[in-house]
Design a protein around this motif. Structure first.
Motif, PDB file in Angstrom:
ATOM      1  N   SER A 115     -21.833  31.158  31.499  1.00  0.00           N
ATOM      2  CA  SER A 115     -21.788  32.242  30.517  1.00  0.00           C
ATOM      3  C   SER A 115     -23.035  32.299  29.637  1.00  0.00           C
ATOM      4  CB  SER A 115     -20.564  32.071  29.617  1.00  0.00           C
ATOM      5  OG  SER A 115     -20.558  33.082  28.630  1.00  0.00           O
ATOM      6  N   VAL A 116     -23.397  33.519  29.244  1.00  0.00           N
ATOM      7  CA  VAL A 116     -24.504  33.698  28.291  1.00  0.00           C
ATOM      8  C   VAL A 116     -24.158  33.151  26.910  1.00  0.00           C
ATOM      9  CG1 VAL A 116     -25.877  35.609  29.176  1.00  0.00           C
ATOM     10  CG2 VAL A 116     -23.731  36.086  27.978  1.00  0.00           C
ATOM     11  N   THR A 117     -22.920  32.793  26.700  1.00  0.00           N
ATOM     12  CA  THR A 117     -22.550  32.204  25.412  1.00  0.00           C
ATOM     13  C   THR A 117     -22.715  30.689  25.420  1.00  0.00           C
ATOM     14  OG1 THR A 117     -20.252  32.010  26.121  1.00  0.00           O
ATOM     15  CG2 THR A 117     -20.852  34.025  24.961  1.00  0.00           C
ATOM     16  N   SER A 134     -28.906  47.773  25.389  1.00  0.00           N
ATOM     17  CA  SER A 134     -28.018  48.294  24.366  1.00  0.00           C
ATOM     18  C   SER A 134     -27.168  49.345  25.069  1.00  0.00           C
ATOM     19  CB  SER A 134     -28.846  48.868  23.211  1.00  0.00           C
ATOM     20  OG  SER A 134     -28.009  49.443  22.242  1.00  0.00           O
ATOM     21  N   SER A 135     -26.842  50.440  24.444  1.00  0.00           N
ATOM     22  CA  SER A 135     -26.038  51.471  25.113  1.00  0.00           C
ATOM     23  C   SER A 135     -26.054  52.762  24.294  1.00  0.00           C
ATOM     24  CB  SER A 135     -24.597  50.993  25.246  1.00  0.00           C
ATOM     25  OG  SER A 135     -23.761  52.063  25.654  1.00  0.00           O
ATOM     26  N   ALA A 136     -25.860  53.885  24.992  1.00  0.00           N
ATOM     27  CA  ALA A 136     -25.682  55.162  24.292  1.00  0.00           C
ATOM     28  C   ALA A 136     -24.406  55.157  23.459  1.00  0.00           C
ATOM     29  CB  ALA A 136     -25.649  56.311  25.301  1.00  0.00           C
ATOM     30  N   GLY A 144     -24.409  41.909  38.652  1.00  0.00           N
ATOM     31  CA  GLY A 144     -23.656  43.113  38.314  1.00  0.00           C
ATOM     32  C   GLY A 144     -24.249  44.338  38.986  1.00  0.00           C
ATOM     33  N   PHE A 145     -23.702  45.484  38.660  1.00  0.00           N
ATOM     34  CA  PHE A 145     -24.146  46.763  39.252  1.00  0.00           C
ATOM     35  C   PHE A 145     -25.640  46.978  38.989  1.00  0.00           C
ATOM     36  CE2 PHE A 145     -24.404  51.380  37.690  1.00  0.00           C
ATOM     37  CZ  PHE A 145     -24.942  51.838  38.887  1.00  0.00           C
ATOM     38  N   ILE A 146     -26.037  47.108  37.737  1.00  0.00           N
ATOM     39  CA  ILE A 146     -27.453  47.390  37.434  1.00  0.00           C
ATOM     40  C   ILE A 146     -28.303  46.148  37.675  1.00  0.00           C
ATOM     41  CG2 ILE A 146     -29.090  48.142  35.657  1.00  0.00           C
ATOM     42  CD1 ILE A 146     -26.810  49.687  34.301  1.00  0.00           C
TER      43      ILE A 146
HETATM   44  N1  LIG Z   1     -23.454  51.212  33.709  1.00  0.00           N
HETATM   45  C1  LIG Z   1     -23.736  51.986  32.649  1.00  0.00           C
HETATM   46  O1  LIG Z   1     -23.627  53.230  32.703  1.00  0.00           O
HETATM   47  C2  LIG Z   1     -24.225  51.367  31.358  1.00  0.00           C
HETATM   48  C3  LIG Z   1     -24.412  52.199  30.247  1.00  0.00           C
HETATM   49  C4  LIG Z   1     -24.848  51.628  29.043  1.00  0.00           C
HETATM   50  C5  LIG Z   1     -25.128  50.275  28.980  1.00  0.00           C
HETATM   51  N2  LIG Z   1     -24.934  49.486  30.069  1.00  0.00           N
HETATM   52  C6  LIG Z   1     -25.240  48.050  29.935  1.00  0.00           C
HETATM   53  O2  LIG Z   1     -25.993  47.612  31.046  1.00  0.00           O
HETATM   54  C7  LIG Z   1     -25.662  46.262  31.369  1.00  0.00           C
HETATM   55  C8  LIG Z   1     -25.223  46.140  32.818  1.00  0.00           C
HETATM   56  O3  LIG Z   1     -24.073  46.962  33.026  1.00  0.00           O
HETATM   57  P1  LIG Z   1     -23.405  47.172  34.463  1.00  0.00           P
HETATM   58  O4  LIG Z   1     -22.936  48.572  34.513  1.00  0.00           O
HETATM   59  O5  LIG Z   1     -24.314  46.672  35.528  1.00  0.00           O
HETATM   60  O6  LIG Z   1     -22.107  46.249  34.322  1.00  0.00           O
HETATM   61  P2  LIG Z   1     -21.539  45.117  35.287  1.00  0.00           P
HETATM   62  O7  LIG Z   1     -20.192  44.757  34.768  1.00  0.00           O
HETATM   63  O8  LIG Z   1     -21.625  45.558  36.722  1.00  0.00           O
HETATM   64  O9  LIG Z   1     -22.557  43.928  35.071  1.00  0.00           O
HETATM   65  C9  LIG Z   1     -22.430  42.972  34.056  1.00  0.00           C
HETATM   66  C10 LIG Z   1     -22.737  41.619  34.654  1.00  0.00           C
HETATM   67  O10 LIG Z   1     -22.663  40.640  33.602  1.00  0.00           O
HETATM   68  C11 LIG Z   1     -21.872  39.546  34.048  1.00  0.00           C
HETATM   69  N3  LIG Z   1     -21.254  38.943  32.860  1.00  0.00           N
HETATM   70  C12 LIG Z   1     -20.263  39.440  32.077  1.00  0.00           C
HETATM   71  N4  LIG Z   1     -19.971  38.584  31.091  1.00  0.00           N
HETATM   72  C13 LIG Z   1     -20.809  37.517  31.246  1.00  0.00           C
HETATM   73  C14 LIG Z   1     -20.985  36.290  30.556  1.00  0.00           C
HETATM   74  N5  LIG Z   1     -20.240  35.983  29.494  1.00  0.00           N
HETATM   75  N6  LIG Z   1     -21.931  35.440  30.992  1.00  0.00           N
HETATM   76  C15 LIG Z   1     -22.689  35.731  32.082  1.00  0.00           C
HETATM   77  N7  LIG Z   1     -22.551  36.860  32.797  1.00  0.00           N
HETATM   78  C16 LIG Z   1     -21.618  37.741  32.374  1.00  0.00           C
HETATM   79  C17 LIG Z   1     -20.860  40.138  35.019  1.00  0.00           C
HETATM   80  O11 LIG Z   1     -20.307  39.191  35.904  1.00  0.00           O
HETATM   81  C18 LIG Z   1     -21.726  41.186  35.726  1.00  0.00           C
HETATM   82  O12 LIG Z   1     -22.410  40.614  36.809  1.00  0.00           O
HETATM   83  C19 LIG Z   1     -24.583  45.852  30.364  1.00  0.00           C
HETATM   84  O13 LIG Z   1     -25.202  45.213  29.269  1.00  0.00           O
HETATM   85  C20 LIG Z   1     -24.001  47.181  29.926  1.00  0.00           C
HETATM   86  O14 LIG Z   1     -23.405  47.087  28.652  1.00  0.00           O
HETATM   87  C21 LIG Z   1     -24.476  50.001  31.251  1.00  0.00           C
END
Ligand SMILES: NC(=O)c1ccc[n+]([C@@H]2O[C@H](COP(=O)([O-])OP(=O)(O)OC[C@H]3O[C@@H](n4cnc5c(N)ncnc54)[C@H](O)[C@@H]3O)[C@@H](O)[C@H]2O)c1
Length: 310
Positions: free
Chosen positions: A52-54, A117-119, A11-13
């Protein structure tokens, strides 16, 4: 050299975290279901488990020989969490419990879990800056599930002796955020539209304040949290403590890109929180770091990374 599991590592982060772990000489295993993740976000060598993480058997196997887990996989969309309540909760809360349980039961004993977690757990709390010792009142299924993850982290620590650290990011931005997704952060959407000379639509008057965190700063919090994880299940904000107005943000992006795009305003979104600002004090105390990248510097790096000639 350690072996880390990164869920959501494509994913992004997550992909920035994987890059940073590999650069530090660690080995990395990724579990990702490719729902929003993309294989081409990570160039270095990883042990990739697509699933999946589930999926408890998959996660049990994934944690067998690791030294620590970064759990980032989630349906990171507030809108989707409200539209697909049960399905997203199964991932956002159920997936986290699956990870905690797998780590609690692994043969070699528990290893630290750093989770996102998240804000969004703060919801419409009005007393700013938002601090971890203050109240939480999530307004969305996404926020409620993230808060529940924190409660389960307490269970993981007190009942099962799993050390954890939960992070509450505010608005994270940077390269690799997908501007095509309707759920993406406002910065990636504005930057993409400015680059393409398309008009930028702001919901409401644009006076909404947000606390924007550059992704490289968020990665430093994740890495430090791995060392600070404990059975008391600490939780800390990832924020700058500074805010910017959405209108101001759009204007900076237009200036940096030299874009001919114009800004126009549309009707406000229901439930849009007018102001959001985190307190960085506890993270500084627990992790010894703060998010330092100034908004304009972060935006410049984002635009340069996207190949913008500025
Ligand atoms: N981007 C933000 O500003 C922000 C803010 C608060 C919290 N977060 C948290 O940070 C984390 C990463 O966010 P992000 O912005 O990189 O999002 P993202 O959607 O880019 O990344 C999420 C990743 O998880 C994978 N994913 C989703 N469901 C899945 C599953 N069931 N099994 C396995 N993989 C799965 C997706 O394919 C993706 O690669 C998340 O937990 C998000 O809730 C992000």
């Amino acid at each position: 050299m350690s072996l880390y599991l990164v869920t959501g590592g494509l994913g992004f982060i997550g992909s920035h975290l994987v890059d940073s772990l590999l650069a530090a000489g660690h080995r990395v295993r990724v579990v990702d279901d490719l729902s929003t993740g993309r294989r081409d976000r990570v160039a270095g060598p990883i042990d990739l488990l697509i699933g999946s993480v589930t999926d408890a058997p998959l996660i049990n196997a994934a944690v067998a020989d690791i030294d620590g887990c970064f759990h980032l996989a989630a349906v990171a969309s507030v809108a989707r969490s409200n539209e697909e309540w049960r399905e997203t909760s199964a991932v956002n809360l159920g997936g986290t419990v699956t990870v905690f349980e797998a780590v609690a039961r692994r043969q070699g004993g528990p290893v630290p879990v750093v989770y996102m977690s998240s804000a969004a757990v703060y919801g419409d709390i009005e007393a700013l800056p938002l601090s971890e010792s203050g109240p939480t009142r999530p307004l969305t299924a996404y926020g409620a599930d993230k808060l529940a993850c924190e409660l389960h982290a307490h269970v993981a620590g007190t009942v099962h002796r799993v050390p954890t650290f939960g992070l509450r990011p505010f608005n994270v931005y940077g390269p690799r955020q997908d501007p095509q997704s309707p759920y993406s952060g406002v910065i990636s959407i504005f930057a993409d539209r400015a680059r393409r000379g398309l008009d930028i639509a702001i919901h409401g008057d644009g006076h909404q304040n947000r606390d924007f965190v550059y992704v490289a700063d968020a990665i430093r919090f994740l890495s430090s949290a791995m060392q600070a994880a404990g059975v008391s299940a600490p939780v800390a904000n990832i924020c700058t403590g500074r805010t910017s107005r959405i209108r101001e943000l759009a204007e900076i992006i237009l200036r940096l890109t030299g874009s001919p795009s114009t800004i126009h305003h549309t009707s406000p979104r229901t439930g849009d929180i007018p102001r959001s600002q985190g307190s960085p004090a506890l993270a500084l105390q627990l992790l010894g770091i703060r998010a330092e990248t100034a908004l304009e510097d972060g935006l410049l790096r984002l635009l340069q990374d996207a190949g913008e000639n500025i």
